[in-house]
Motif scaffolding. Structure first.
Motif, mmCIF file in Angstrom:
data_model
loop_
_atom_site.group_PDB
_atom_site.id
_atom_site.type_symbol
_atom_site.label_atom_id
_atom_site.label_comp_id
_atom_site.label_asym_id
_atom_site.label_seq_id
_atom_site.Cartn_x
_atom_site.Cartn_y
_atom_site.Cartn_z
ATOM 1 N N SER A 14 -0.420 9.374 -3.360
ATOM 2 C CA SER A 14 -1.017 9.697 -4.662
ATOM 3 C C SER A 14 -2.424 9.120 -4.835
ATOM 4 C CB SER A 14 -0.123 9.183 -5.781
ATOM 5 O OG SER A 14 -0.015 7.775 -5.701
ATOM 6 N N ASP A 15 -2.738 8.020 -4.166
ATOM 7 C CA ASP A 15 -4.016 7.332 -4.424
ATOM 8 C C ASP A 15 -4.418 6.544 -3.167
ATOM 9 O OD1 ASP A 15 -6.133 5.924 -5.453
ATOM 10 O OD2 ASP A 15 -5.086 5.215 -7.243
ATOM 11 N N PRO A 16 -4.870 7.305 -2.113
ATOM 12 C CA PRO A 16 -5.109 6.663 -0.806
ATOM 13 C C PRO A 16 -6.119 5.516 -0.845
ATOM 14 C CG PRO A 16 -5.428 9.051 -0.671
ATOM 15 C CD PRO A 16 -5.120 8.752 -2.098
ATOM 16 N N VAL A 17 -7.129 5.582 -1.736
ATOM 17 C CA VAL A 17 -8.128 4.501 -1.770
ATOM 18 C C VAL A 17 -7.437 3.208 -2.183
ATOM 19 C CG1 VAL A 17 -10.234 3.688 -2.904
ATOM 20 C CG2 VAL A 17 -9.988 6.110 -2.311
ATOM 21 N N GLY A 55 0.840 -1.213 0.000
ATOM 22 C CA GLY A 55 0.000 0.000 0.000
ATOM 23 C C GLY A 55 0.867 1.251 0.000
ATOM 24 N N GLY A 56 2.141 1.086 0.414
ATOM 25 C CA GLY A 56 3.033 2.241 0.544
ATOM 26 C C GLY A 56 3.171 3.042 -0.744
ATOM 27 N N ARG A 57 3.210 2.353 -1.861
ATOM 28 C CA ARG A 57 3.465 3.003 -3.143
ATOM 29 C C ARG A 57 2.429 4.097 -3.460
ATOM 30 N NH1 ARG A 57 6.533 2.112 -7.481
ATOM 31 N NH2 ARG A 57 5.630 2.204 -9.563
ATOM 32 N N TYR A 58 1.187 3.885 -3.017
ATOM 33 C CA TYR A 58 0.142 4.852 -3.377
ATOM 34 C C TYR A 58 -0.339 5.675 -2.179
ATOM 35 C CZ TYR A 58 0.191 1.913 -7.466
ATOM 36 O OH TYR A 58 0.600 1.222 -8.570
ATOM 37 N N TRP A 63 5.244 11.187 3.392
ATOM 38 C CA TRP A 63 4.866 9.815 3.028
ATOM 39 C C TRP A 63 4.593 8.971 4.287
ATOM 40 C CZ3 TRP A 63 7.581 5.234 4.021
ATOM 41 C CH2 TRP A 63 7.062 4.094 3.377
ATOM 42 N N VAL A 64 5.519 9.055 5.271
ATOM 43 C CA VAL A 64 5.364 8.191 6.452
ATOM 44 C C VAL A 64 4.135 8.609 7.260
ATOM 45 C CG1 VAL A 64 6.852 9.370 8.159
ATOM 46 C CG2 VAL A 64 6.755 6.876 8.105
ATOM 47 N N ALA A 92 -1.032 9.577 -14.421
ATOM 48 C CA ALA A 92 -1.828 10.438 -13.539
ATOM 49 C C ALA A 92 -3.174 9.828 -13.179
ATOM 50 C CB ALA A 92 -2.048 11.785 -14.223
ATOM 51 N N LEU A 93 -3.600 8.771 -13.883
ATOM 52 C CA LEU A 93 -4.918 8.187 -13.590
ATOM 53 C C LEU A 93 -4.843 7.310 -12.336
ATOM 54 C CD1 LEU A 93 -6.080 7.193 -17.185
ATOM 55 C CD2 LEU A 93 -6.730 9.181 -15.837
ATOM 56 N N LEU A 94 -5.961 7.276 -11.592
ATOM 57 C CA LEU A 94 -5.972 6.523 -10.341
ATOM 58 C C LEU A 94 -5.930 5.025 -10.618
ATOM 59 C CD1 LEU A 94 -8.559 8.548 -8.259
ATOM 60 C CD2 LEU A 94 -6.079 8.758 -8.317
ATOM 61 N N ARG A 95 -5.320 4.270 -9.669
ATOM 62 C CA ARG A 95 -5.186 2.816 -9.821
ATOM 63 C C ARG A 95 -6.352 2.067 -9.184
ATOM 64 N NH1 ARG A 95 -1.753 4.814 -13.251
ATOM 65 N NH2 ARG A 95 0.168 3.639 -13.508
ATOM 66 N N ALA A 96 -7.235 2.765 -8.505
ATOM 67 C CA ALA A 96 -8.345 2.067 -7.836
ATOM 68 C C ALA A 96 -9.282 1.455 -8.882
ATOM 69 C CB ALA A 96 -9.098 3.044 -6.950
#
Ligand SMILES: Cc1cc2nc3c(=O)[nH]c(=O)nc-3n(C[C@H](O)[C@H](O)[C@H](O)COP(=O)(O)OP(=O)(O)OC[C@H]3O[C@@H](n4cnc5c(N)ncnc54)[C@H](O)[C@@H]3O)c2cc1C
Length: 521
Positions: A60-63, A54-57, A104-105, A325-329
């Protein structure tokens, strides 16, 4: 033309479709899945193999980050034998923004993603090849996952619960009756026979091909495609997943998988799901960025390259041309709501890591629509595991060592991945008609080691010829070798080039296996 009927038809045998069919079968639904080629042929067999912490997003993409973190915990329980617990590091190199690690942390802590800062000496003790100029380092719960094994186990899980998986079956058209989807016309590619299948609900899980499927149903799908190129280095240069601690960008991760280390990735907008060509700048960039993490990496041997296509949801109000730039969810579209077409849903986006959650939400919607009251149980149901069938390299080595050398009746066919003749014969016995060398590669990893099919391809072809009453066509061998060649060509220098030329001469001069024009050259 024969006809069948089912409650749910799933189109696409990637992780998304397999997850949906598994969940539906576990809830007692009658389900059929069709896949136009072999499982793992699409994006689900073309990625890094990272089980995201989950760290990677996180920023940028909390969901997506939250979904990855919770699914990471679940998959470790239900599919533990497909996961190697490598752990992960997020590290700040001198080229990365200095204010990023603190932001980030704190995002990780808000999302309940474990991230523990460790000293640089502890980091170097764990991964001695990392850049000593790294300024900060955090431990996370990344891991590596074998998606071929995972897909096989999902197929087994579907079948054990009464579901049907039809490989080499391609959807040709969808038939509507007014505002309702009623029937699918499918072609069995192993014998060119057509089949009509009626269903109460049709699920589009065709990944990068999802738009082709909605077009067949006469509806639009806002889908963007992003190509990502990856490079496998011939050695496992790190034992821990290593991420750059900066906003997600090209070339910011190294994942140890089996005997290799995978450098990823780029993100290039493309138009077609088959636009998999690799450009030289992509390889240069991945090696240059990798060198910032592991100084000297550029001098190590790259083994091969490949690319995968991300299917990404692009709503009409998002005119962004950059797929990064598009979300990964993930998104689940009920086409009754979006287009007035009943009995049709599309499931797109997401990550391999989140396939189970995507399936749970999709099958909840299916049950709602079919008025079936069955709860999801995939989060607590371990996938079936046939001990000894899907083996990692260390366990294959262990198996070989346990046998007394003089008592060995089984021949080694692929020395790099330690595949035995018996493994191939067993895979052939279990496989569907029309199994090709590339399918055996996904089953057994033949041709994936350092020599990239120098020897095992023709040996496996010979074994298949003995196994089938009529020998398979040479086309399968050519296609297999051509695919290997396409992946090696972008990194053909130094010892990789020598290896490639050596293999080429074996095939062309010793075995006369090339096309006619090449045999003479
Ligand atoms: C470069 C790259 C790296 C990635 N790295 C990671 C990672 O490390 N970890 C992670 O969690 N995620 C990763 N992802 C994301 C992940 O790989 C995808 O989200 C996931 O694999 C998508 O699976 P899918 O089932 O939706 O699509 P696919 O795996 O593409 O499956 C779709 C299937 O539909 C079939 N199909 C298409 N048309 C038809 C038809 N007409 N009839 C029958 N079948 C049809 C195709 O053959 C295909 O097998 C990565 C993606 C990319 C591109």
């Amino acid at each position: 033309m024969s006809s069948l009927s089912t409650q749910v038809l799933v189109i696409g045998g990637g992780a998304t479709g397999l997850g949906i069919a598994w969940d539906a079968a576990l809830r007692g639904l009658k389900v059929v899945l069709i896949e136009q080629s072999d499982i793992g042929q699409g994006t689900s067999g073309r990625h890094h193999g990272l089980l995201h912490s989950g760290g990677r997003y996180a920023l940028s993409d909390p969901v997506s980050a939250r979904d990855c973190a919770s699914e990471n915990r679940i998959l470790r329980k239900i599919a533990s034998h497909t996961i190697e617990d490598t752990g992960g590091l997020f590290v700040a190199t001198p080229a990365d923004p200095v204010d990023y690690p603190d932001r980030w942390v704190s995002a990780c802590s808000q999302l309940n993603i474990p991230a523990e800062e460790i000293s640089l000496s502890a980091m170097l003790e764990r991964e001695p090849l990392l850049n000593p100029r790294i300024s900060r380092s955090f431990l996370v719960q990344d891991a590596s996952v074998d998606s071929f094994d995972l897909s096989h186990l999902l197929v087994k899980g579907i079948q054990e619960h009464g579901g049907v998986v039809l490989l080499r079956h391609r959807l040709e058209s969808l038939i509507r009756h007014q505002d309702r989807l009623v029937e699918a016309k499918i072609i069995d590619l192993s014998n060119d026979k057509s089949l009509r299948l009626s269903a109460n609900l049709f699920v589009n899980a065709a990944g990068p091909w999802a738009k082709t499927i909605t077009t067949m149903a006469g509806v639009e799908l806002p889908l963007a495609l992003g190509k990502g190129t990856l490079v496998a280095m011939s050695h496992r240069l790190v034992n821990t997943v290593v991420n750059r601690c900066k906003p997600p960008s090209d070339g910011d991760i190294i994942v140890p998988v089996g005997t290799v280390a995978i450098l990823g990735t780029t993100d290039v907008p493309v138009k077609e799901p088959t636009s998999l060509d690799i450009e030289p700048w992509e390889v240069d960039l991945l090696l240059a960025e990798g060198d910032l993490l592991l100084p000297g990496l550029r001098d190590s041997r790259p083994l091969r390259t490949w690319a995968g296509i991300r299917p990404l949801y692009q709503p009409a109000d998002n005119g962004d041309t950059q797929t990064r730039a598009l979300l990964r969810a993930h998104v689940i579209l009920d086409h009754e709501e979006t287009d007035g077409l009943q009995c049709f849903i599309s499931v797109i986006g997401g990550k391999l890591t989140t396939f189970r959650l995507m399936a749970e939400e999709a099958v909840d919607l299916i049950c709602d629509k079919l008025e079936i009251d069955q709860k999801c149980s995939t989060a607590s149901t371990p996938l079936p595991h046939e001990s000894g069938q899907f083996l990692s390299l260390p366990s294959r080595l262990e198996k070989l060592e346990r046998q007394h050398p003089l008592a060995t009746t089984d021949q080694i066919v692929c020395e790099c991945e330690l595949v035995l003749r018996g493994d191939i014969e067993l895979a052939l016995e279990k496989s569907a008609a029309g199994t090709e060398l590339d399918d055996l590669r996904r089953d057994l990893r033949i041709g994936m080691g350092p020599c990239q099919a120098g020897f095992c391809a023709f040996r496996t072809y010979a074994i298949s010829s003995e196994y089938y009453s009529s020998p398979p066509s040479l086309k399968g061998l050519h296609n297999f070798l051509y695919e290997r060649w396409k992946g090696i060509r972008p990194v053909s220098w130094g010892s990789t080039l020598q290896q490639m030329e050596f293999s080429r001469r074996i095939y062309l001069d010793l075995l006369a296996a090339g096309p006619k024009s090449e045999k003479r050259s």
